[in-house]
Design a protein around this motif. Sequence first.
Motif, mmCIF file in Angstrom:
data_model
loop_
_atom_site.group_PDB
_atom_site.id
_atom_site.type_symbol
_atom_site.label_atom_id
_atom_site.label_comp_id
_atom_site.label_asym_id
_atom_site.label_seq_id
_atom_site.Cartn_x
_atom_site.Cartn_y
_atom_site.Cartn_z
ATOM 1 N N GLY A 398 0.705 -1.182 -0.020
ATOM 2 C CA GLY A 398 0.002 0.039 0.018
ATOM 3 C C GLY A 398 0.948 1.415 -0.112
ATOM 4 N N LEU A 399 2.062 1.117 0.326
ATOM 5 C CA LEU A 399 2.715 2.410 0.480
ATOM 6 C C LEU A 399 3.053 3.005 -0.816
ATOM 7 N N GLU A 400 2.714 2.270 -2.076
ATOM 8 C CA GLU A 400 2.665 2.752 -3.637
ATOM 9 C C GLU A 400 1.878 4.085 -3.506
ATOM 10 N N ASP A 401 0.897 3.951 -2.573
ATOM 11 C CA ASP A 401 -0.280 4.975 -2.864
ATOM 12 C C ASP A 401 0.173 6.300 -2.096
ATOM 13 N N LEU A 402 1.326 6.426 -1.701
ATOM 14 C CA LEU A 402 1.692 7.739 -0.861
ATOM 15 C C LEU A 402 1.807 8.936 -1.725
ATOM 16 N N ASN A 403 2.435 8.637 -3.004
ATOM 17 C CA ASN A 403 2.583 9.990 -3.817
ATOM 18 C C ASN A 403 1.853 9.879 -5.272
ATOM 19 N N THR A 404 1.004 10.685 -5.666
ATOM 20 C CA THR A 404 0.425 10.670 -6.664
ATOM 21 C C THR A 404 1.184 10.707 -7.959
ATOM 22 N N GLU A 405 2.066 11.747 -7.867
ATOM 23 C CA GLU A 405 3.064 12.029 -8.837
ATOM 24 C C GLU A 405 3.927 11.103 -9.602
ATOM 25 N N ALA A 406 4.338 10.181 -8.300
ATOM 26 C CA ALA A 406 4.966 9.017 -8.683
ATOM 27 C C ALA A 406 4.510 8.080 -9.495
ATOM 28 N N GLN A 407 3.125 7.944 -9.145
ATOM 29 C CA GLN A 407 2.455 7.075 -9.853
ATOM 30 C C GLN A 407 2.124 7.321 -11.423
ATOM 31 N N ASN A 408 1.770 8.860 -11.445
ATOM 32 C CA ASN A 408 1.791 9.301 -12.848
ATOM 33 C C ASN A 408 2.987 8.913 -13.655
ATOM 34 N N LEU A 409 4.038 9.376 -13.151
ATOM 35 C CA LEU A 409 5.234 8.834 -14.061
ATOM 36 C C LEU A 409 5.775 7.490 -14.150
ATOM 37 N N TYR A 410 5.123 6.536 -13.317
ATOM 38 C CA TYR A 410 5.293 5.090 -13.547
ATOM 39 C C TYR A 410 4.260 4.962 -14.674
ATOM 40 N N LYS A 424 15.221 7.454 -21.677
ATOM 41 C CA LYS A 424 14.116 8.322 -21.030
ATOM 42 C C LYS A 424 13.343 7.588 -20.353
ATOM 43 N N ILE A 425 12.771 6.444 -20.433
ATOM 44 C CA ILE A 425 11.924 5.739 -19.674
ATOM 45 C C ILE A 425 12.657 5.423 -18.184
ATOM 46 N N VAL A 426 13.986 5.005 -18.399
ATOM 47 C CA VAL A 426 14.756 4.773 -17.163
ATOM 48 C C VAL A 426 14.977 6.286 -16.125
ATOM 49 N N SER A 427 14.815 7.273 -16.951
ATOM 50 C CA SER A 427 14.946 8.406 -16.061
ATOM 51 C C SER A 427 13.701 8.754 -15.685
ATOM 52 N N LEU A 428 12.366 8.588 -16.049
ATOM 53 C CA LEU A 428 11.145 8.536 -15.652
ATOM 54 C C LEU A 428 11.038 7.796 -14.521
ATOM 55 N N LEU A 429 11.471 6.513 -14.505
ATOM 56 C CA LEU A 429 11.275 5.542 -13.500
ATOM 57 C C LEU A 429 12.024 5.894 -12.264
ATOM 58 N N ASN A 430 13.245 6.482 -12.573
ATOM 59 C CA ASN A 430 14.032 6.857 -11.373
ATOM 60 C C ASN A 430 13.441 7.950 -10.808
ATOM 61 N N GLU A 431 12.911 8.946 -11.434
ATOM 62 C CA GLU A 431 12.275 10.057 -10.645
ATOM 63 C C GLU A 431 11.022 9.685 -10.011
ATOM 64 N N ALA A 432 10.508 8.472 -10.418
ATOM 65 C CA ALA A 432 9.087 8.117 -9.784
ATOM 66 C C ALA A 432 9.771 7.513 -8.245
ATOM 67 N N SER A 442 7.321 0.679 -10.164
ATOM 68 C CA SER A 442 8.492 1.531 -10.777
ATOM 69 C C SER A 442 9.834 0.588 -10.599
ATOM 70 N N LEU A 443 9.920 -0.221 -9.441
ATOM 71 C CA LEU A 443 11.260 -0.660 -9.070
ATOM 72 C C LEU A 443 11.268 -1.966 -9.946
ATOM 73 N N PHE A 444 10.019 -2.850 -10.146
ATOM 74 C CA PHE A 444 10.003 -3.902 -10.945
ATOM 75 C C PHE A 444 10.404 -3.354 -12.562
ATOM 76 N N GLU A 445 9.658 -2.196 -13.142
ATOM 77 C CA GLU A 445 9.763 -1.790 -14.467
ATOM 78 C C GLU A 445 11.065 -1.185 -14.595
ATOM 79 N N LEU A 446 11.895 -0.784 -13.669
ATOM 80 C CA LEU A 446 13.141 -0.060 -13.689
ATOM 81 C C LEU A 446 14.258 -1.249 -14.078
#
Length: 643
Positions: A398-410, A424-432, A442-446
């Motif tokens: 559930g900690l994934e839900d703490l930041n909406t902006e991170a979810q949008n980047l993911y 660029k995708i790596v950069s987006l996921l790092n920022e998330a 984001s961790l899995f995807e990165l």
Amino acid sequence: MSYSIERRNPYIIGRPITEPDRFFGRDRLFEFIEDNLLQSAQVILLHGHRRIGKSSVLAQIPRAIDLKEFAFVPLSLEGDSRKSLAEVLHELSRDSVQQFDLTIQVPPVQAFAENPQIFIDNFIPALRRELGVKNIVLLLDEFDTLYNVDVKQAAEHLFGYLQTAVYDNPNLYIIPVVGRQLEDLPLMLSLFREAPNQEVGLLDQRSTEQLITIPAKGILEYDLAAIDGIWELTTGHPYFTQVVCFALFSNARAEKRWRVTRSDVRFIVDRAIELGEGGLGWFWEGIPLPERVVFSAAAEVPRARQMEFPEISSLDFSEVEPLQLLRECGVELTEPIRKALLNLVGWKLLRTSGVRSGILPGQKHLSMPPTLATYRVSIELVRRWLIQRHPVRREFRGLEDLNTEAQNLYEAAKSARLRGTNPKIVSLLNEALRLNPNHFESLFELADSLAEMRQFGQALKYYKRAYLVDAVRVRDSYVQALLDYGEELHNLGETQDAIAHLEEALAIEPENLQIKRLLEQIRKEQQYMEHLRVIPITSQNRAYISSIAEMNAEQADLQTLQQNFNQLKAQVNAEAPIDLKNRALEHLNDLQEELFTQKKVDGLTLIYVYQWFRKHLPKPLVQAVTDFVDAVTATISHSDKSH
């Protein structure tokens, strides 16, 4: 004992206790309220956890506090967070009239919308006259439900309205009851900062014993050990005590055995958890997300420790153990998570139980270990419920839900990755992950993105943590990345690092034949390098000689090697692909020159030929050259021993 009385369950769960003979304890709380009313404190704040009995306290105030000049009006604000101020005032007026069955005419909502002041100027004076008292005390249950993070309009209007009302009307009192921590309600605190406040907490042991025994008196008998067992489960929490006793009474009725023992208490724990599910869920929802995660970890620590160290059965844990358990689940310990433990202690969901050595079981230390504060879950029934219904491995996601902006980047990165992986995708996921280090998707995807880009070293850093989070999900990808990186390191000549990564992969998949073969191959090459060292004769002519050169007297060994070599060469001539045959024969000719003409074994040459065969030729030829190299090393080993 007579059993002629109807055996209906006398314990109450699921509603406030309005019956005076079923309510126990809280005497000091009622004294606190009475003293402050007599001192003209027009706002008295009551607060406590959900299901701690706040509504029951409000229901009992008119009975417990006998002040001739005061009339108490119990009201609930539940469900009013999205209503306008006019709607809330209309409902308060209507409920007050219904409470006392009065004939006062309640103005319509529109009248309150046009002039909210009529509640204070008209309705409250009319209520005082009808009840024949000087002062009206509004008992406002679920007061904090107005403070909704999404819709604050009703809260902001009503809080300010009531502040003005009590300031301008000395005959109006309010006792709001809130089910969360006061610091979570800054607006209310700022308006009523001078108001006395009191926590509605756990019952003392004497009141708890009364709650257990009196409702079932004449029907059910409790052994002293059974009462102790209930106290150990509930620690005086009135709702959970009612739940346990309700389950015990039901069990006694089913078995027609009207004496409760400690073993009965142990037997009905799971049933009590089922009965209290609704209240436990309501209790759980009142806890913020980071605290929920740490609370689940704290509940699980004693069981996890006992599985590793069966001789330890204590429910106590050090302050570091829940955080360590979360680390082992792949959770990044952010500041809110680190603070959560102290918050849980402050909210009395965890209680301090003492201090102990900072050395965990099985650890060694050379100097005096530090001492750590130790805690335990305050209510044992809650701890067992958490283990069953909210295990930490489910809850921390559930900690994934703490930041909406991170979810949008993911989401943006995941969508872009469908068209191919790029930096660029790596950069987006790092920022998330920077915004929310515990956004696990984001961790899995990165990790997968970096592996696709063959950046195995970086990918494995994220796979390692992702494997802690969800081993089943990332297992295959993690092992493949370890294998690919091991092979890459091997080709670069970084043998030890290659072996380390391959051994890590093999620990995850012990039966993986591809990993086993590569490890076997690398280790065999290491043996070749060890046996085929080039030894200098003198420092003057810089010549080299191997063990074979020292075996001239043992021509039989050399002849056998020559025969083996001839067979290898013939097999290459017959089976090698046409486009590679000449190159393979050239390598063998170089090897023949060194071994049988110069009487020298250069280990680097031998390994180079072996690796070239392995990379370019079919398996039968690779096996043939492997057998020949084995024969060379065996001959050298034999010569070394003889000399």
